[in-house]
Design a protein around this motif. Sequence first.
Motif, PDB file in Angstrom:
ATOM      1  N   ILE A   2      -6.291   3.653  17.333  1.00  0.00           N
ATOM      2  CA  ILE A   2      -7.274   2.762  16.693  1.00  0.00           C
ATOM      3  C   ILE A   2      -7.924   1.863  17.746  1.00  0.00           C
ATOM      4  O   ILE A   2      -9.146   1.653  17.744  1.00  0.00           O
TER       5      ILE A   2
ATOM      6  N   LYS B  28      -6.739  -0.395   7.548  1.00  0.00           N
ATOM      7  CA  LYS B  28      -6.269   0.996   7.571  1.00  0.00           C
ATOM      8  C   LYS B  28      -4.746   1.089   7.607  1.00  0.00           C
ATOM      9  O   LYS B  28      -4.207   2.113   8.020  1.00  0.00           O
ATOM     10  N   ARG B  29      -4.055   0.023   7.199  1.00  0.00           N
ATOM     11  CA  ARG B  29      -2.596   0.017   7.341  1.00  0.00           C
ATOM     12  C   ARG B  29      -1.914   1.126   6.545  1.00  0.00           C
ATOM     13  O   ARG B  29      -0.827   1.568   6.887  1.00  0.00           O
ATOM     14  N   ALA B  30      -2.567   1.582   5.489  1.00  0.00           N
ATOM     15  CA  ALA B  30      -1.961   2.669   4.695  1.00  0.00           C
ATOM     16  C   ALA B  30      -1.909   3.978   5.470  1.00  0.00           C
ATOM     17  O   ALA B  30      -1.120   4.865   5.138  1.00  0.00           O
ATOM     18  N   THR B  31      -2.738   4.116   6.499  1.00  0.00           N
ATOM     19  CA  THR B  31      -2.788   5.400   7.219  1.00  0.00           C
ATOM     20  C   THR B  31      -1.684   5.537   8.264  1.00  0.00           C
ATOM     21  O   THR B  31      -1.569   6.583   8.896  1.00  0.00           O
ATOM     22  N   TYR B  32      -0.883   4.486   8.436  1.00  0.00           N
ATOM     23  CA  TYR B  32       0.251   4.633   9.360  1.00  0.00           C
ATOM     24  C   TYR B  32       1.317   5.512   8.702  1.00  0.00           C
ATOM     25  O   TYR B  32       1.789   5.217   7.605  1.00  0.00           O
ATOM     26  N   ASP B  33       1.666   6.587   9.373  1.00  0.00           N
ATOM     27  CA  ASP B  33       2.674   7.520   8.877  1.00  0.00           C
ATOM     28  C   ASP B  33       4.053   7.015   9.300  1.00  0.00           C
ATOM     29  O   ASP B  33       4.352   6.938  10.494  1.00  0.00           O
ATOM     30  N   GLN B  34       4.871   6.665   8.316  1.00  0.00           N
ATOM     31  CA  GLN B  34       6.170   6.020   8.595  1.00  0.00           C
ATOM     32  C   GLN B  34       7.137   6.911   9.373  1.00  0.00           C
ATOM     33  O   GLN B  34       8.139   6.438   9.891  1.00  0.00           O
TER      34      GLN B  34
ATOM     35  N   HIS C 138      -5.393  -3.916   9.697  1.00  0.00           N
ATOM     36  CA  HIS C 138      -5.143  -4.398   8.338  1.00  0.00           C
ATOM     37  C   HIS C 138      -5.790  -3.478   7.290  1.00  0.00           C
ATOM     38  O   HIS C 138      -5.133  -3.064   6.329  1.00  0.00           O
TER      39      HIS C 138
ATOM     40  N   PRO D  89       1.514   4.662  19.367  1.00  0.00           N
ATOM     41  CA  PRO D  89       0.448   5.676  19.509  1.00  0.00           C
ATOM     42  C   PRO D  89      -0.602   5.580  18.403  1.00  0.00           C
ATOM     43  O   PRO D  89      -1.782   5.876  18.628  1.00  0.00           O
ATOM     44  N   TRP D  90      -0.173   5.146  17.205  1.00  0.00           N
ATOM     45  CA  TRP D  90      -1.114   4.942  16.096  1.00  0.00           C
ATOM     46  C   TRP D  90      -2.032   3.753  16.397  1.00  0.00           C
ATOM     47  O   TRP D  90      -3.265   3.848  16.302  1.00  0.00           O
TER      48      TRP D  90
ATOM     49  N   VAL E 139       0.852  -1.194   0.000  1.00  0.00           N
ATOM     50  CA  VAL E 139       0.000   0.000   0.000  1.00  0.00           C
ATOM     51  C   VAL E 139       0.884   1.239   0.000  1.00  0.00           C
ATOM     52  O   VAL E 139       2.025   1.204   0.463  1.00  0.00           O
ATOM     53  N   ARG E 140       0.343   2.317  -0.517  1.00  0.00           N
ATOM     54  CA  ARG E 140       1.057   3.589  -0.466  1.00  0.00           C
ATOM     55  C   ARG E 140       0.856   4.169   0.934  1.00  0.00           C
ATOM     56  O   ARG E 140      -0.280   4.416   1.346  1.00  0.00           O
TER      57      ARG E 140
ATOM     58  N   SER F  43      -4.451  10.192   9.825  1.00  0.00           N
ATOM     59  CA  SER F  43      -3.544   9.221  10.431  1.00  0.00           C
ATOM     60  C   SER F  43      -3.571   9.460  11.938  1.00  0.00           C
ATOM     61  O   SER F  43      -2.903  10.364  12.432  1.00  0.00           O
ATOM     62  N   PRO F  44      -4.346   8.660  12.682  1.00  0.00           N
ATOM     63  CA  PRO F  44      -4.563   8.974  14.101  1.00  0.00           C
ATOM     64  C   PRO F  44      -3.360   8.633  14.960  1.00  0.00           C
ATOM     65  O   PRO F  44      -2.513   7.826  14.569  1.00  0.00           O
ATOM     66  N   ARG F  45      -3.287   9.228  16.105  1.00  0.00           N
ATOM     67  CA  ARG F  45      -2.280   8.832  17.105  1.00  0.00           C
ATOM     68  C   ARG F  45      -2.649   9.435  18.447  1.00  0.00           C
ATOM     69  O   ARG F  45      -3.168  10.560  18.502  1.00  0.00           O
ATOM     70  N   VAL F  46      -2.399   8.705  19.492  1.00  0.00           N
ATOM     71  CA  VAL F  46      -2.590   9.242  20.831  1.00  0.00           C
ATOM     72  C   VAL F  46      -1.549  10.326  21.051  1.00  0.00           C
ATOM     73  O   VAL F  46      -0.368  10.129  20.760  1.00  0.00           O
TER      74      VAL F  46
ATOM     75  N   GLN G 296       3.650  -2.589   5.030  1.00  0.00           N
ATOM     76  CA  GLN G 296       3.083  -1.648   4.041  1.00  0.00           C
ATOM     77  C   GLN G 296       3.699  -1.888   2.659  1.00  0.00           C
ATOM     78  O   GLN G 296       3.051  -1.659   1.644  1.00  0.00           O
TER      79      GLN G 296
ATOM     80  N   PHE H 270       0.617   6.503   4.191  1.00  0.00           N
ATOM     81  CA  PHE H 270       0.041   7.835   4.420  1.00  0.00           C
ATOM     82  C   PHE H 270       1.122   8.909   4.389  1.00  0.00           C
ATOM     83  O   PHE H 270       2.194   8.748   4.963  1.00  0.00           O
TER      84      PHE H 270
ATOM     85  N   ARG I  16       6.305   8.494  12.057  1.00  0.00           N
ATOM     86  CA  ARG I  16       5.846   8.590  13.447  1.00  0.00           C
ATOM     87  C   ARG I  16       5.932   7.232  14.147  1.00  0.00           C
ATOM     88  O   ARG I  16       5.998   6.192  13.482  1.00  0.00           O
TER      89      ARG I  16
END
Lengths: 207, 176
Positions: B78, B61-67, B59, B73-74, A12-13, A77-80, B16, A15, B69
């Motif tokens: 969730i 939403k795995r693309a929404t993980y910002d590499q 699984h 916390p991600w 996947v691309r 892109s959520p995070r605590v 990813q 975020f 960070r």
Amino acid sequence: MIASLTQDLAPVRAFSARDGAALLSVAGVLTVVGVLLVEGLWHGVVDGGASAFFWFTNGLLGLLGLASAGAVIAMASPRVGSRSDAPLWLGAMLAILPIVAVLSLVRQQHGVEVITNDMYGIHCLSASLFATTLMFASLTVWLRRGAPVSVNAAGWLTGLASGALGTLAYGISCSMDSVSHLGVWHVAPVVIASLAGRLIVPPLIRW
Amino acid sequence: MIADEATLARLMVAGQNGDKSAYNVLLSEAGLWLERYFRRRVPPHQLDDLVQDVMLALHNKRATYDQTRPFLPWLAAIARYRWVDHLRKVYKHESDLLEDNDAIEESDEEAIAARVSLERLFVHLPQKQAEVIELVKIEGHSIREAAERTGQTESLVKVNIHRGLKKLSALVEKAE
């Protein structure tokens, strides 16, 4: 379950906030081009004829719009530990404008009528709201692709961002640069868009 | 022992990019982390369902993980989101006891675990709201039982649960 998820795995691309910013920028540019084609650019913007209050109002709208849009883009892109307090403070600053407008007119005879009889007011309100639609849609699409976990806040901020940036985009064509006009008719679209965002966006982005 | 933050982040990036073996390890480790994460706040018979729900969300939403960070916390954001959603759905009378509080293992990750924990959400709730959510939604008591135990009226218990859950959902990212 782990085995089946692994089996289904495809690259996947990842975020990137840049993708969200690019999407919003395209919507913003298209909106500005649309405003220029339909309404035209007010000459006061380029020849120095615009009042200081014109620049102050539009500067605040720009800052509010960018801060809110940045928060919305990050929310995908959520995070605590993520906080988005800047739009709140900038929104509070913008709220001073209508107060200043009302206070400046309250001692004048027929002061309220200056606002209600503003023949360009409704046009500015409706045109600004129309100018928000593309950016509102682009931010909503971005959130739908992401994983927002603060859906109500995302709704407010989507309306706030698109309302402020849409009103700013329309504002370059508006030749009315008085305190009463800008303080009321160029702030009302932001309020309306924010309410619309709170009502419309959460059901669309909940996952 | 569960892998550390840096290892989990590296596995997620590999996942990813389509690395199946790294992803398999990541899901196993994430599953263990989630079980421990939820243990104090979910009855045992609901734990597996909730962990699987979050794993599926991970699984999808795995693309929404910002590499750029941290990973935990991600994942915690969730997990909290799905947990609040889970609490909203739980209305049946459940009497299962929660397992004893497992102390978090001593490690460098302790500070992160504490910062993203579910307990941090409850700290921000008024006591009356936290109390009834705990009794009805987590421990599985009925509204009437919660009212008797807390001295609140039944309608107040319902209102406090509603308001508390609303506040919890607004705190998912903020409370740390």
